[in-house]
Scaffold this motif. Structure first.
Motif, PDB file in Angstrom:
ATOM      1  N   SER A 157      24.938 -43.798 -21.575  1.00 18.07           N
ATOM      2  CA  SER A 157      25.945 -43.794 -20.578  1.00 18.07           C
ATOM      3  C   SER A 157      26.995 -43.094 -21.432  1.00 18.07           C
ATOM      4  O   SER A 157      27.780 -42.408 -20.663  1.00 18.07           O
ATOM      5  N   THR A 167      29.205 -39.637 -15.922  1.00 16.28           N
ATOM      6  CA  THR A 167      29.844 -40.972 -15.901  1.00 16.28           C
ATOM      7  C   THR A 167      31.083 -41.126 -16.578  1.00 16.28           C
ATOM      8  O   THR A 167      31.818 -42.109 -16.114  1.00 16.28           O
ATOM      9  N   GLN A 201      20.655 -47.703 -23.930  1.00 15.64           N
ATOM     10  CA  GLN A 201      21.090 -47.526 -22.646  1.00 15.64           C
ATOM     11  C   GLN A 201      22.653 -47.352 -22.809  1.00 15.64           C
ATOM     12  O   GLN A 201      23.203 -46.356 -22.079  1.00 15.64           O
TER      13      GLN A 201
END
Length: 136
Positions: A109, A115, A105
Motif C-alpha cells: 500500500s 493510493t 500488505q
C-alpha cells in the motif's frame, strides 16, 4: 578413553553394529513435525551417556527430493540450527505468517502510487519537491 568403566573396544564394537542397522530401526529418531510446505522434521537424540555427540541431530525431508534447496520457515530453520530447544507450534507459525502478510500488505500500500492522496510537485530541473506554502 573409556567412560564409566566401559572398554574402548566394546564402545567401538557397539557403534559398528549400530552403523550396520537401517536408520528406520533405530528407536531414538522421532518425527517432530511438518510445516505448511510439506517438509517433515526429525530429531535423533544421542543414544547413551558415552556418545560423543552432546546435541541431537536434526534434519528435514522435503516432500520431493528435488525441493531440498528451497527456503524453510524461519521457526523451523531456528529449530534445525539449535537456536530453539522445542519445535515450533502450529499456533506460533500461523501467528507469524499473519504478521508477515500484514507487513506485505502494508508495504504494497505504501509502494502503490495510486493510493497516495498528496502527490508532490517536483521541480523539472533539480528534481526537488516544490511546496506551495514556501513559494514567494
Amino acid at each position: 578413553m573409556s567412560y564409566r568403566g566401559r572398554s574402548s573396544l566394546s564402545v567401538i564394537f557397539e557403534r559398528f553394529i549400530d552403523s550396520l542397522k537401517p536408520k528406520h530401526i533405530k528407536t531414538n529418531t522421532k518425527h517432530m513435525g511438518t510445516d505448511y510446505l510439506g517438509n517433515n522434521y526429525y530429531e535423533c537424540l544421542p543414544k547413551k551417556l558415552y556418545d560423543s555427540r552432546q546435541q541431537p541431530r536434526r534434519w528435514f525431508k522435503p516432500p520431493n527430493e528435488d525441493l531440498w534447496d528451497r527456503q524453510l520457515p524461519p521457526e523451523w530453520n531456528a529449530w534445525l540450527r539449535m537456536m530453539r530447544k522445542i519445535p515450533p507450534t502450529i499456533e506460533e507459525i500461523e501467528y507469524n505468517r499473519m504478521i508477515e502478510n500484514k507487513k506485505q500488505q502494508f508495504s504494497q500500500s505504501i509502494a502503490d502510487p495510486n493510493t497516495q492522496t498528496n502527490k508532490q510537485k517536483v521541480h523539472p530541473v533539480s528534481g526537488f519537491p516544490i511546496y506551495d506554502e514556501y513559494k514567494h
